[in-house]
Every structure is written in C-alpha cells, then in structure tokens.
Design an enzyme around this catalytic site. Structure first.
Site, PDB file in Angstrom:
ATOM      1  N   TRP A 260     112.936  21.740  39.418  1.00  0.00           N
ATOM      2  CA  TRP A 260     113.499  23.078  39.977  1.00  0.00           C
ATOM      3  C   TRP A 260     114.859  23.223  40.083  1.00  0.00           C
ATOM      4  O   TRP A 260     115.402  24.458  40.135  1.00  0.00           O
ATOM      5  CB  TRP A 260     112.816  23.157  41.449  1.00  0.00           C
ATOM      6  CG  TRP A 260     113.608  22.155  42.323  1.00  0.00           C
ATOM      7  CD1 TRP A 260     114.045  20.806  42.309  1.00  0.00           C
ATOM      8  CD2 TRP A 260     114.321  22.609  43.597  1.00  0.00           C
ATOM      9  NE1 TRP A 260     114.869  20.507  43.525  1.00  0.00           N
ATOM     10  CE2 TRP A 260     115.014  21.469  44.248  1.00  0.00           C
ATOM     11  CE3 TRP A 260     114.258  23.595  44.441  1.00  0.00           C
ATOM     12  CZ2 TRP A 260     115.497  21.434  45.561  1.00  0.00           C
ATOM     13  CZ3 TRP A 260     114.879  23.818  45.666  1.00  0.00           C
ATOM     14  CH2 TRP A 260     115.481  22.583  46.083  1.00  0.00           C
ATOM     15  N   ASP A 261     115.669  22.012  39.829  1.00  0.00           N
ATOM     16  CA  ASP A 261     117.128  22.169  39.542  1.00  0.00           C
ATOM     17  C   ASP A 261     117.525  23.502  38.646  1.00  0.00           C
ATOM     18  O   ASP A 261     118.157  24.227  39.008  1.00  0.00           O
ATOM     19  CB  ASP A 261     117.825  21.029  39.020  1.00  0.00           C
ATOM     20  CG  ASP A 261     117.287  19.509  39.742  1.00  0.00           C
ATOM     21  OD1 ASP A 261     116.116  19.465  40.297  1.00  0.00           O
ATOM     22  OD2 ASP A 261     118.311  18.785  39.644  1.00  0.00           O
TER      23      ASP A 261
ATOM     24  N   GLU B 257     113.325  15.626  50.415  1.00  0.00           N
ATOM     25  CA  GLU B 257     112.716  14.625  49.914  1.00  0.00           C
ATOM     26  C   GLU B 257     112.665  13.326  50.965  1.00  0.00           C
ATOM     27  O   GLU B 257     112.141  12.497  50.719  1.00  0.00           O
ATOM     28  CB  GLU B 257     113.244  14.032  48.663  1.00  0.00           C
ATOM     29  CG  GLU B 257     112.757  15.017  47.439  1.00  0.00           C
ATOM     30  CD  GLU B 257     113.109  14.641  46.295  1.00  0.00           C
ATOM     31  OE1 GLU B 257     113.524  13.417  45.775  1.00  0.00           O
ATOM     32  OE2 GLU B 257     112.727  15.307  45.098  1.00  0.00           O
TER      33      GLU B 257
ATOM     34  N   LYS C   3     117.454  14.669  53.418  1.00  0.00           N
ATOM     35  CA  LYS C   3     118.446  14.369  52.220  1.00  0.00           C
ATOM     36  C   LYS C   3     119.051  15.385  51.869  1.00  0.00           C
ATOM     37  O   LYS C   3     120.483  15.315  50.928  1.00  0.00           O
ATOM     38  CB  LYS C   3     117.333  13.754  51.195  1.00  0.00           C
ATOM     39  CG  LYS C   3     117.880  13.235  49.732  1.00  0.00           C
ATOM     40  CD  LYS C   3     116.681  13.079  48.921  1.00  0.00           C
ATOM     41  CE  LYS C   3     117.369  12.510  47.598  1.00  0.00           C
ATOM     42  NZ  LYS C   3     116.164  12.393  46.399  1.00  0.00           N
ATOM     43  N   GLN C   4     118.668  16.602  52.043  1.00  0.00           N
ATOM     44  CA  GLN C   4     119.359  17.751  51.282  1.00  0.00           C
ATOM     45  C   GLN C   4     119.063  19.207  52.114  1.00  0.00           C
ATOM     46  O   GLN C   4     118.016  19.019  52.899  1.00  0.00           O
ATOM     47  CB  GLN C   4     118.963  17.835  49.732  1.00  0.00           C
ATOM     48  CG  GLN C   4     117.428  18.190  49.726  1.00  0.00           C
ATOM     49  CD  GLN C   4     117.021  17.626  48.323  1.00  0.00           C
ATOM     50  OE1 GLN C   4     116.250  16.553  48.333  1.00  0.00           O
ATOM     51  NE2 GLN C   4     117.128  18.539  47.313  1.00  0.00           N
TER      52      GLN C   4
HETATM   53  C1  BGC Z   1     116.378  15.548  44.620  1.00  0.00           C
HETATM   54  C2  BGC Z   1     115.591  16.636  43.975  1.00  0.00           C
HETATM   55  C3  BGC Z   1     116.244  16.959  42.563  1.00  0.00           C
HETATM   56  C4  BGC Z   1     116.165  15.661  41.566  1.00  0.00           C
HETATM   57  C5  BGC Z   1     116.555  15.772  40.413  1.00  0.00           C
HETATM   58  C6  BGC Z   1     116.402  14.460  43.716  1.00  0.00           C
HETATM   59  O1  BGC Z   1     117.357  13.395  44.286  1.00  0.00           O
HETATM   60  O2  BGC Z   1     115.976  15.333  45.916  1.00  0.00           O
HETATM   61  O3  BGC Z   1     115.890  17.860  44.694  1.00  0.00           O
HETATM   62  O4  BGC Z   1     115.448  17.845  42.019  1.00  0.00           O
HETATM   63  O5  BGC Z   1     117.063  14.824  42.491  1.00  0.00           O
HETATM   64  O6  BGC Z   1     118.053  16.266  40.444  1.00  0.00           O
END
Ligand code: BGC
Length: 774
Positions: free
Chosen positions: A365-366, A493, A605-606
């Site tokens: 989804w990035d 996550e 985490k984000q």
């Molecule tokens: C993030 C995800 C992301 C992935 C790839 C993970 O560490 O939590 O949101 O899509 O990295 O960049």
C-alpha cells in the site's frame, strides 16, 4: 545517525564521498545505486569487491522480474498465501577489471589518493575518480562513469578510463558478464532478503565473441526467460579474446599502455525478459539495443540522460533555501523515486525500489498512500501507469477474494509482485484489508486531479466497484444497526486482527460512497460503460444502494471521555506499553518481542488514526485532530519508516511547529543518514515520497478535496524560502513561500482556480502570477 553513516558534504545537487569508507561500503552500495524504474544496479565498483563477507551485497535487479517459490508453513491453514514471488538478483553486467602488469586494480589493496565518488542528480551519472598505487608501485589514474538510461529501460552503460602515471607497459582490461549471482538469504529480520539460497536461474545458452556476451537463462518456477547481454569496446586494444568460466563470460583486452595516455573502455549492457517480449525476440532485441547504444556512443547517452533529468527537475524540483543538507536529502529522495518507479503498467514501485532486496521487491500500500500522490502531482503520466498496474491485477484480486470466501468482489494482495498474495504472515499481511480502500482512494485522487473520465470508464470504475463489494461482504450490521468490520488489521502493524479499526472503517466508508457515486455517474452519463461493467461483475441493481447504506451506518469508534477516535474496539482498554522502561536497544520492537506481546499493548508502530486525519482531512475538526495527535503520538514508536512524515504533516496542521519540523527532518534524510539502520538493504521509497508530502501537505498545507485544491502555507523558521510544484487539471503550478508570503505561478496550462486559506485565487496565461501576503 548510525555508527557507519557516511559523511557527505551538504551539496544540494550531489552526493559526494571524498574518501573511501570501508565501514559504510554496504550502505553506500544502496545510496549510490542507479536505476530507471526497470533496471537497478547497486553502487558497487565495476572492479568487484574484495572486502569481508557480510559487508557487501552487489546486486542487479529488474523491477517485476521474479521467481516464485512455494511458501512452506510448518503448520498451515486454509487459504494462506501459497506462493512467494521475489525479485531476482540477475547477472552482473557491470563487471570490468583492470590489470596493470600482473596486478589487479583493487582499491582495497595498495593505496588510494585523490578519491571522489559522486552521484550527480542533474546528470544521473555515478562517477568515481582516484589515483591508485599498486602494491608493486605502479600508479594509475582511474575514472569511471556509469548510468542507467532513463531513455531506454533496457540499457546500462559505463565507461572506465585508466591512465598510467609512472610506467608504460601492458594493461589488461577484462569485462565480464557474471551469472554466478544469488539472492541475499533472510536472517531473523523479516524485512531482509528472501528464503531462497543458491542460483535461481538455469542457463540455456551462451553467445559470445571478442566484444559481445550474452547469457540466456530461465527461471525454474515463474517460467520467464532472460537475456542479459554486454558489448564492450576498448580503444587502442592490441588484442581481444573471450572465454567462459562456468556462468561467467569474459572479454579480455590487452593494451600496450603508454605513460600519461588514457585508455578508455566503454561497456553497454542490456536486460530483456519474456515478461515484456516473446522469448524468441529477446536475443535479437538485446543485440539491437546494444548495437544502437554503441552507434550513438556514450556521450550521446550522457546528454540524453541530462536532458531527461532537466525536464524532470523543471516539473518536480522542491527547493528549500537555508539548509543545504536538507535540500540534498529532498532531491536525493525525489531522484530515487524516479529511479525506482515502474512505468510500463506491468510493474509498480517496491518498498525498496530497485536498490536492494529488502522486502523482496514487493509492492505494498506504500504505493497508493505515499508514493502515488508524489507522482500524481509531479509526473502524472507515471501515476497513471501505477494505476494501470492495479488494473492488470484485478483478475488476481478477484481470485484472491474467492479464496478468502468472498462470493463477489476483488481483494488486492497485501504484498505482491505479479498480483498474487505473497504475505506469509497474515496478521500483518492479508488481514490489512484496507489495501482495497487505499487503491480506491488513489483512484479518486487521480480522478479529482485529472478528470480523466476515459480511464475511469475503461478501468477505474470497475476496480472501485469490485473492491467496494468486499466491505459489504465482510462487514455486517450489529444490534445497534451500526455497520461493523471485524477481524482486520489497520495500518499500525503493532496491533493486529481487531474489530472496527478506525482507519479501515473510515476509508471503507469513503470507498463505498465513491463506488456508489461512480455507479450513478456511469449509469447517467455513460450507460454503455455501466452496462458492460455491470455485466462483467454481475452487479446487482440494489448494490450501490447497499453501499450507500453501509457507508451511512459505518461505525467509527469514538471515545467520548477522552474525546478521541479509538484506533479499534479494544485498543484503549489495553495496557499501555512501558516506554519508560524499554531501553533504546529494544527498538524496533518487532525485532525484540513476540508479536503477541506487542499486540496486547497500547503501542503503535506507525500512524493509523493519525493517517486518517490526513487522508480524510475535511471530516475532522481541528480540535479532533489535535486531541488524536496528542493521544497517539504518546504511544507511537515510529518503528515503521512510514510514520514520521504523517506525524509531521498533522503536527503542521494543528500548529505544532517544532514537532512538524522535527518529524519532517527525520523523514527527509532517513536514508542518507541511515536513521533506521537498514538502508543497506535498500532505500525506503514510501518515506522518500513522504518527504514531498511533508513539504506540500505539511508546510504547504495543501489539501485536495473533490478536485478543489487549497493551500495554507507556513514557513518553518529554519528556512528562508521553499517552493514546490503541482500538476493539477492539466496545469503546472509553482508554489513559493517566504517571509513575505506565498507566490503562485502558473507554469503550464490555461487557467487554474484554487484557494489560499479562505481566499479563492485564479491564475491564467494572461495573469500567471498571484501573490498573497504572509
Ligand atoms: C510497514 C508497512 C509497510 C511495509 C513496507 C512495514 O514496516 O509497517 O506499513 O507497508 O513496511 O514498507
């Protein structure tokens, strides 16, 4: 900065290493990587690397060229992803070794002086100059230049010049095409490498003469053919020979070198695969591309590369006056995005671009949430190609939906190369159903910014409607009549498999509304398209009404007492993570705690709710945003590189100037300063795009709602001035902000209307510039 961070002078247009830095070798291979959206070549020297194991990962990658392997689960379950796809390390075509007498040029032996390695962002050239004294005392001046053509996606070119300084005698140049390469094996870090060891390509044929070399290979499982080829020319060569050593092909040239006179070797290399062309054409195409490159000559390629980049910077350059190190970071990020992004409609942009094997070359989804807007507003033709890629994956997404027991609709994979779900850890993978809403969101953005009805009719509408169906499939009405979505994972996550993740529900609501609006628009204005799509997806007459109803009843968890949006039904009742007693070396948490330990705590985490505040900006009050920001900031580790840019933008909006600046700075030089400590495995493309979002959405206060754009610029006190561009409705607008105010200039297109805070502004060819006082 990590211990091995290289110290590049803060040059606004170049990355310049002024002394060889063995400790930063691995990292610099990533930072000096070149690419063109298809070929990616790490920055390792053409002479190869003789340092200790584990301090280098020389690699060449082709975006979207992959091998697949069954995923082995010791304990399996129904419909887990079955096959992994991973980007292959393909033959190394850049190899070129120099021997002076019987001594091989190797900067790790002898002595090196007058060293400089530069990546010039205006020319796209990687250049190295140095003086080398061999262990036996022979001195040469060495210069190499390398580019990966933006003009021809199959082409890489390099040129080496060797000048004997204190001797005349025999110099040998050995060009190689080396198929004895393999992928990096994954260790304990899930973000690194692939599960496959050993060579992944089978040799089918070899072709070579004194100047040309080609390896014809095939992948075992994905069934692709690949032709890697080189053509080398050494002026003043007295003799040329060739030989094959296993998977390594060599062209050797002997030159009677004269003291003070430069010897020049030029090498062109190409990669063609059956993902793009019929197998039978690959060899011929390789020969043709290389013959043409040689006929054009290295200098012509250099000139074309510079012309391509001049045009790019004219459209996309972001300028910051007052901080060269930051300026360098911003341009470096933009440059790497351009190098990484697939633009053929069959490929996309991987989490690490084509610079390294982290995340195995997968697309996430990035793309839609971070990188797509970058291209939409800076190079819209590339944004469109990213959407074409999703269109190409619609049938796979339909199949995946059936595997996941959805009778209708399409579910896009969390991570993939060719469209099949490759996520082996479903709690932080397949469960992220928000991917569907993210894709629909990007289509809406595209539609809002371009009004490209043709694409919507041909592709976009069907994607949006098919993916919307998944929400009515997994969601249901609870006792209170609320539409609830259970057992999903949101963007964060560190929290998995929850009910009513706020971000997911809020994005699903917008998705459902958009799907219903598109269905109505097509039915009214393009009935034939509507009929075709409805037939293709067996759309029930009452489905759009169902979508509207679900959107209207969507449950969006809110805690009245705290006055904040709840990340999900259970988040606020979990125990808060003990940040005070977590030592710095326990971050990122994912490398130090079992996932369940993390999941049971209030820790992010984000950005999750905070990301919704940005994407669905007009649905919140400023007070809401501030309270949510305050609450979630306190429990967020930013262990994901996707986090700090979003926090920067929302901080700017709620008036936290210092935080906005600090979070922005964390993102802007993330890879240059290796702040996440893993750039050696590849750059962080989402964060790179997040830098641009930080300038435009954050400090520029830009928001586009239903096609209407508004700006609310602020000037960080650390800067004198900044400017960025956006493409919108076929126009190109420059936004420049300084202490006096904001200057808007229409650079392309006839006329554009937008808002500066609450003031409506019109610019046109007759009156292209407008100034708003600070
Ligand atoms: C993030 C995800 C992301 C992935 C790839 C993970 O560490 O939590 O949101 O899509 O990295 O960049």
């Amino acid at each position: 900065m990590s211990a091995n961070t290289p110290n590049f002078p803060p040059d606004p247009w170049r990355l310049r290493e002024t002394a060889p830095d063995p400790a930063a070798h691995f990292l610099n291979e990533t930072l000096f990587a070149l690419g063109n959206g298809y070929i990616g070549v790490r920055g390792t020297g053409e002479e190869g690397y003789s340092g200790p194991a584990g301090t280098s990962m020389d690699g060449t990658y082709l975006n979207g060229f992959y091998e697949s392997e069954p995923i082995h689960y010791p304990e399996t379950a129904y419909a887990l992803a079955k096959t992994n796809q991973f980007m292959l390390n393909v033959p190394n075509a850049k190899g070129l070794r120099v021997y002076v007498g019987d001594e091989r040029f190797d900067p790790l032996t002898g002595t090196v002086e007058d060293y400089e390695r530069t990546l010039d962002l205006r020319t796209g050239m990687l250049e190295r100059r140095l003086r080398w004294t061999s262990p036996g005392g022979r001195i040469i001046d060495y210069r190499s230049r390398r580019l990966v053509s933006f003009d021809n996606k199959h082409l890489l070119a390099l040129q080496v010049q060797v000048t004997p300084v204190n001797f005349s005698g025999t110099v040998r140049i050995v060009a190689s095409l080396d198929g004895a390469v393999k992928n990096l094996e994954a260790g304990d870090d899930p973000r690194v490498g692939s599960a496959v060891s050993g060579p992944a390509l089978t040799l089918l044929a070899v072709e070579q003469d004194a100047h040309y070399a080609a390896l014809v290979q095939k992948t075992h499982n994905s069934g692709f053919h690949l032709v890697s080829a080189t053509r080398t020319h050494v002026d003043t060569a007295a003799s040329a020979t060739f030989l094959q050593q296993g998977l390594r092909l060599e062209q050797a040239y002997t030159v009677a070198a004269v003291q003070g006179q430069a010897i020049e070797a030029t090498k062109y290399a190409s990669y063609h695969s059956s993902r793009d062309y019929p197998e039978g054409e690959l060899a011929e195409r390789s020969r043709a591309v290389l013959a043409q490159a040689q006929a054009d000559g290295f200098d012509a390629l250099v000139a074309r590369q510079a012309a391509y980049l001049a045009d790019f910077w004219q459209q996309a350059d972001v300028q910051i006056d007052g901080d060269d190190a930051l300026q360098q970071g911003i341009r470096f990020n933009a440059y790497h995005l351009l190098q990484s992004v697939g633009r053929d409609g069959k490929t996309n942009i991987a989490a690490k671009g084509v610079t390294g094997e982290g995340y195995e070359g997968h697309y996430f989804w990035d793309t839609e949430i971070y990188i797509f807007p970058y291209f939409l507003y800076n190079k819209p033709e590339i944004a469109r190609k990213l959407l074409d890629y999703r269109w190409a994956g619609l049938d796979s997404a339909r199949r995946r939906a059936r595997q996941m027991s959805h009778e209708q609709g399409a579910l896009y994979p969390w991570r993939t190369i060719a469209g099949e779900e490759c996520s082996a850890y479903f709690p932080a993978g397949t469960a992220q159903y928000h991917i569907n809403a993210d894709i629909a969101y990007s289509i809406k953005q595209y539609w809002d910014a371009t009004g490209d009805i043709d694409w919507l009719r041909a592709c976009g509408a069907e994607i949006v409607m098919e993916t919307a169906r998944i929400w009515t499939g997994i969601g249901s009405y609870d006792r209170k009549g609320r539409f609830v979505i259970n057992e999903v994972t949101g963007p964060d996550e560190y929290t998995a498999l929850v009910n009513n993740n706020y971000y997911t529900n809020a994005m699903a609501r917008q998705h459902l509304e958009f799907a219903a609006a598109i269905a109505a628009k097509l039915a009214a204005e393009h009935p034939q398209d509507h009929a075709r799509i409805a037939a293709a997806m067996a759309l029930g007459d009452d489905e759009p009404a169902e979508w509207r109803r679900a959107a209207g009843a969507m449950y969006l968890p809110y805690d009245e007492e705290l006055g904040i949006h709840e990340q999900d039904d259970s988040f606020l009742s979990k125990k808060r993570w003990d940040f005070e007693n977590t030592p710095a070396d326990k971050y990122p948490l994912l490398l130090n705690y079992h996932p369940m330990v993390i999941y049971r705590h209030q820790v992010c985490k984000q950005a999750d709710v905070v990301l919704a505040l940005l994407l669905l900006s007009d649905r919140f009050t400023l007070d809401d945003k501030r309270r949510d920001f305050d609450y979630y900031e306190a429990v967020t580790t930013h262990d994901s590189s996707l986090s700090s840019c979003i926090y920067s933008i929302v901080a700017a909006e709620v008036g936290y100037e210092d935080k906005a600046y600090d979070y922005f700075m964390e993102t802007a030089r993330m890879d240059l300063d290796d702040t996440h400590g893993n750039t050696r495995y590849g750059v962080h493309t989402a964060a790179m795009a997040g830098t641009w979002l930080g300038v435009a959405y954050g400090f520029g206060g830009m928001r586009v709602v239903d096609g209407a754009v508004r700006f609310a610029p602020t000037l960080p006190r650390q800067w004198r001035r900044y400017q960025f561009h956006i493409h919108l409705h076929g126009c190109l607008l420059r936004v420049a902000v300084d202490a006096d105010g904001t200057t808007y200039t229409l650079l392309r297109g006839a006329a554009l209307r937008f808002s500066h805070r609450d003031t409506v502004i019109d610019v046109s060819t007759a009156q292209p510039t407008h100034q708003e006082a600070a």
